[in-house]
Write a protein that holds these residues in place. Sequence first.
Motif, PDB file in Angstrom:
ATOM      1  N   ARG A 367      -5.383  -9.601 -29.351  1.00  0.00           N
ATOM      2  CA  ARG A 367      -4.391 -10.731 -29.283  1.00  0.00           C
ATOM      3  C   ARG A 367      -5.078 -11.994 -29.464  1.00  0.00           C
ATOM      4  O   ARG A 367      -6.349 -12.114 -29.067  1.00  0.00           O
ATOM      5  CB  ARG A 367      -4.040 -10.703 -27.514  1.00  0.00           C
ATOM      6  N   LEU A 368      -4.112 -12.932 -30.074  1.00  0.00           N
ATOM      7  CA  LEU A 368      -4.993 -14.339 -30.289  1.00  0.00           C
ATOM      8  C   LEU A 368      -4.341 -15.266 -29.456  1.00  0.00           C
ATOM      9  O   LEU A 368      -3.220 -15.126 -28.782  1.00  0.00           O
ATOM     10  CB  LEU A 368      -4.486 -14.616 -31.707  1.00  0.00           C
ATOM     11  N   LYS A 369      -5.171 -16.429 -29.181  1.00  0.00           N
ATOM     12  CA  LYS A 369      -4.629 -17.615 -28.262  1.00  0.00           C
ATOM     13  C   LYS A 369      -3.281 -18.150 -28.854  1.00  0.00           C
ATOM     14  O   LYS A 369      -3.181 -18.322 -29.836  1.00  0.00           O
ATOM     15  CB  LYS A 369      -5.586 -18.366 -28.095  1.00  0.00           C
ATOM     16  N   GLY A 370      -2.392 -17.966 -27.772  1.00  0.00           N
ATOM     17  CA  GLY A 370      -1.157 -18.598 -28.229  1.00  0.00           C
ATOM     18  C   GLY A 370      -0.277 -17.767 -29.002  1.00  0.00           C
ATOM     19  O   GLY A 370       0.713 -18.058 -29.678  1.00  0.00           O
ATOM     20  N   ASP A 371      -0.501 -16.631 -29.100  1.00  0.00           N
ATOM     21  CA  ASP A 371       0.280 -15.590 -30.038  1.00  0.00           C
ATOM     22  C   ASP A 371       0.804 -14.148 -29.049  1.00  0.00           C
ATOM     23  O   ASP A 371      -0.455 -13.639 -28.903  1.00  0.00           O
ATOM     24  CB  ASP A 371      -0.725 -15.371 -31.137  1.00  0.00           C
ATOM     25  N   SER A 372       1.583 -13.937 -28.983  1.00  0.00           N
ATOM     26  CA  SER A 372       1.939 -12.537 -28.170  1.00  0.00           C
ATOM     27  C   SER A 372       1.888 -11.510 -28.876  1.00  0.00           C
ATOM     28  O   SER A 372       1.895 -10.021 -28.349  1.00  0.00           O
ATOM     29  CB  SER A 372       3.368 -12.899 -27.461  1.00  0.00           C
ATOM     30  N   THR A 373       1.659 -11.503 -30.297  1.00  0.00           N
ATOM     31  CA  THR A 373       1.628 -10.091 -31.038  1.00  0.00           C
ATOM     32  C   THR A 373       0.219  -9.604 -30.548  1.00  0.00           C
ATOM     33  O   THR A 373      -0.823 -10.035 -30.610  1.00  0.00           O
ATOM     34  CB  THR A 373       1.611 -10.437 -32.830  1.00  0.00           C
ATOM     35  N   LEU A 374       0.483  -7.899 -30.638  1.00  0.00           N
ATOM     36  CA  LEU A 374      -0.812  -7.192 -30.467  1.00  0.00           C
ATOM     37  C   LEU A 374      -1.024  -6.677 -31.945  1.00  0.00           C
ATOM     38  O   LEU A 374      -0.409  -5.937 -32.315  1.00  0.00           O
ATOM     39  CB  LEU A 374      -0.571  -6.166 -29.529  1.00  0.00           C
ATOM     40  N   TYR A 375      -1.990  -7.109 -32.460  1.00  0.00           N
ATOM     41  CA  TYR A 375      -2.396  -6.782 -33.907  1.00  0.00           C
ATOM     42  C   TYR A 375      -3.139  -5.506 -33.967  1.00  0.00           C
ATOM     43  O   TYR A 375      -4.163  -5.379 -33.054  1.00  0.00           O
ATOM     44  CB  TYR A 375      -3.057  -7.849 -34.759  1.00  0.00           C
ATOM     45  N   ARG A 376      -3.041  -4.289 -34.191  1.00  0.00           N
ATOM     46  CA  ARG A 376      -3.535  -3.153 -34.161  1.00  0.00           C
ATOM     47  C   ARG A 376      -4.303  -2.601 -35.563  1.00  0.00           C
ATOM     48  O   ARG A 376      -3.706  -2.754 -36.589  1.00  0.00           O
ATOM     49  CB  ARG A 376      -2.624  -1.891 -33.716  1.00  0.00           C
ATOM     50  N   SER A 377      -5.448  -1.958 -35.144  1.00  0.00           N
ATOM     51  CA  SER A 377      -6.252  -1.426 -36.486  1.00  0.00           C
ATOM     52  C   SER A 377      -5.458  -0.228 -37.096  1.00  0.00           C
ATOM     53  O   SER A 377      -5.702  -0.143 -38.268  1.00  0.00           O
ATOM     54  CB  SER A 377      -7.871  -0.973 -35.983  1.00  0.00           C
ATOM     55  N   ASP A 378      -4.700   0.607 -36.371  1.00  0.00           N
ATOM     56  CA  ASP A 378      -3.935   1.396 -36.937  1.00  0.00           C
ATOM     57  C   ASP A 378      -2.580   1.306 -37.417  1.00  0.00           C
ATOM     58  O   ASP A 378      -1.875   2.070 -37.783  1.00  0.00           O
ATOM     59  CB  ASP A 378      -3.799   2.787 -35.923  1.00  0.00           C
ATOM     60  N   HIS A 379      -2.348  -0.035 -37.253  1.00  0.00           N
ATOM     61  CA  HIS A 379      -0.784  -0.332 -37.759  1.00  0.00           C
ATOM     62  C   HIS A 379       0.301   0.588 -37.249  1.00  0.00           C
ATOM     63  O   HIS A 379       1.457   0.842 -37.833  1.00  0.00           O
ATOM     64  CB  HIS A 379      -0.625  -0.547 -39.166  1.00  0.00           C
ATOM     65  N   LEU A 380      -0.145   1.260 -36.108  1.00  0.00           N
ATOM     66  CA  LEU A 380       1.059   2.093 -35.524  1.00  0.00           C
ATOM     67  C   LEU A 380       1.236   3.515 -36.214  1.00  0.00           C
ATOM     68  O   LEU A 380       1.976   4.059 -35.841  1.00  0.00           O
ATOM     69  CB  LEU A 380       2.452   1.369 -35.190  1.00  0.00           C
ATOM     70  N   PHE A 381      -0.029   3.698 -37.067  1.00  0.00           N
ATOM     71  CA  PHE A 381       0.221   5.126 -37.652  1.00  0.00           C
ATOM     72  C   PHE A 381      -1.168   5.901 -36.948  1.00  0.00           C
ATOM     73  O   PHE A 381      -2.319   5.602 -37.263  1.00  0.00           O
ATOM     74  CB  PHE A 381      -0.101   4.932 -39.209  1.00  0.00           C
ATOM     75  N   PRO A 382      -0.603   7.133 -36.288  1.00  0.00           N
ATOM     76  CA  PRO A 382      -1.701   7.619 -35.571  1.00  0.00           C
ATOM     77  C   PRO A 382      -2.864   8.394 -36.474  1.00  0.00           C
ATOM     78  O   PRO A 382      -4.002   8.330 -36.021  1.00  0.00           O
ATOM     79  CB  PRO A 382      -0.998   8.840 -34.924  1.00  0.00           C
ATOM     80  N   ASP A 383      -2.398   8.406 -37.654  1.00  0.00           N
ATOM     81  CA  ASP A 383      -3.496   9.127 -38.503  1.00  0.00           C
ATOM     82  C   ASP A 383      -4.600   7.976 -38.891  1.00  0.00           C
ATOM     83  O   ASP A 383      -5.553   8.377 -39.728  1.00  0.00           O
ATOM     84  CB  ASP A 383      -2.949   9.864 -39.683  1.00  0.00           C
ATOM     85  N   ARG A 384      -4.342   6.866 -38.706  1.00  0.00           N
ATOM     86  CA  ARG A 384      -5.260   5.632 -38.997  1.00  0.00           C
ATOM     87  C   ARG A 384      -6.074   5.305 -37.654  1.00  0.00           C
ATOM     88  O   ARG A 384      -6.726   4.348 -37.874  1.00  0.00           O
ATOM     89  CB  ARG A 384      -4.498   4.468 -39.552  1.00  0.00           C
ATOM     90  N   SER A 385      -5.940   5.955 -36.746  1.00  0.00           N
ATOM     91  CA  SER A 385      -6.816   5.738 -35.599  1.00  0.00           C
ATOM     92  C   SER A 385      -8.102   6.436 -35.562  1.00  0.00           C
ATOM     93  O   SER A 385      -8.167   7.218 -36.588  1.00  0.00           O
ATOM     94  CB  SER A 385      -6.044   6.291 -34.207  1.00  0.00           C
TER      95      SER A 385
END
Length: 473
Positions: A367-385
């Motif tokens: 999470r970045l300051k002033g930004d509510s987005t949760l940026y994820r390493s897997d982009h919500l794809f389980p096979d990328r975790s």
Amino acid sequence: MPNVPLTRVAVPVLTLTLAGAVVAPARAAVTPAGVTAVDRGHDRTITFRTGHDGEVLAAVTAAAPGVSWAVKGRESAVLSLYVDGRYATDDVVPADFPITREFALGRLRAGRHTLRLRLAADRSPGRSVRVSRLAFRTVAAGSPAYTDLAHAPVLYGRDGTGGSSTGPFQNAATDTPLVAWHEDVPASTPGHRLLTYSYIWSNEDGGTSTPQLMARWGRTTDIEWIYQVEVDARGRRVPGTAVFQAPNHVTQQFAGTYEGDHPLLQTCTLNNNICDKVDDPMRFSLSTAQTLDATTEAREQIMDRNPWTYWVAAAEARREGRVAADPPTTSQTLIADPRDYLYLVVRKQTLDPPNGTDWVGLSIGVRLKGDSTLYRSDHLFPDRSINRDLPAATTVQLPPGTTPSDVAEIVGIRVPATAKDTGATIKVQAINRAFFLGRNDLPGASFVSGPAPATLTPDHPTAVLYDAVTSAR
């Protein structure tokens, strides 16, 4: 590109002791200006002396005017090194700024030797190489460090694999070997040691996709172990223990040729698996003197110690068209600019890990300051975790221009691979490092390093691993 000044040739005369080994630097003759120019058709010969019998390593700092690994048709200039008339190794010089690499010259007796430098015009477009520094060291026979070096493999280049990469000299322009290292651990027989040797290539033309590499492995390079052997208390190879990583990642008995105790291997697949028969003209005898503790360090931290490898990896990704300004998260080929990622190494342990495909992985969120987005390493794809418990690297894509001061939180997220959740618990232990690449594609300083204890369960699948406010107190 990195602004790295040329370094004058050092002429050390002292004998040093390093990690239990006798290290004897040697004098090297160069031009008065401190730069040895190696042009096409004009070999240069350097004289050096070794004070001891042993494995000799040469650190070569070289640049090639007009060359850039990022530009098709200008990828490299290949400098071939010959020791006392014997072909030892190629140095693929990928840039017009100096890069220092260490090569293994093999076992040499104490005394005077020659190193001939030749521009290999048959395998690269570069027309000249400028060598600004040479440094030699001898690891004396009989020391533990000598045993580690004496069994290191020599790797020949990739040849004839089909597809878009065919024929000899491929590694002068793609998937080139960058650095190598070894691991030395006790074997099951008391007094014996198990030696494992690994290489890092600039990329892989086949195998894991680039987005998968960034999410699951935290880089676009390819990293593989290539050779393993057991040695006895006297440093001798134990018969029947030498194996290598064959095509399809199969562990196979080595049945090839040795130079002394150095096995000759060859990269023979598009995803850089190995064969024990060699036929490519290119030869890489990279120093394997570097080592790491695989229980606490990720393999990618070898790249951290050799930061120029990030520049080469980014250059190849751009040249091969795998970088886009805003790639869709569903892309199987494209990544964002390498500078738009946070590069992390996380240590974790899975309790009661499942067998088969029902693993539970870890994703890293930012999470970045002033930004509510949760940026994820897997982009919500389980096979990328992350689905391994060794120290693991990953990356998180963030908006262009993000800096460490913009990061508010780093979060661990439990990710079941399938709809069947086994209930496994993940214990996060630490973040080894977290950095961004600078404008020169070199790693910046890590701004997070240390314990990050957190327990992730089905009932509590997320936890904050780093909080900027708390850390600032």
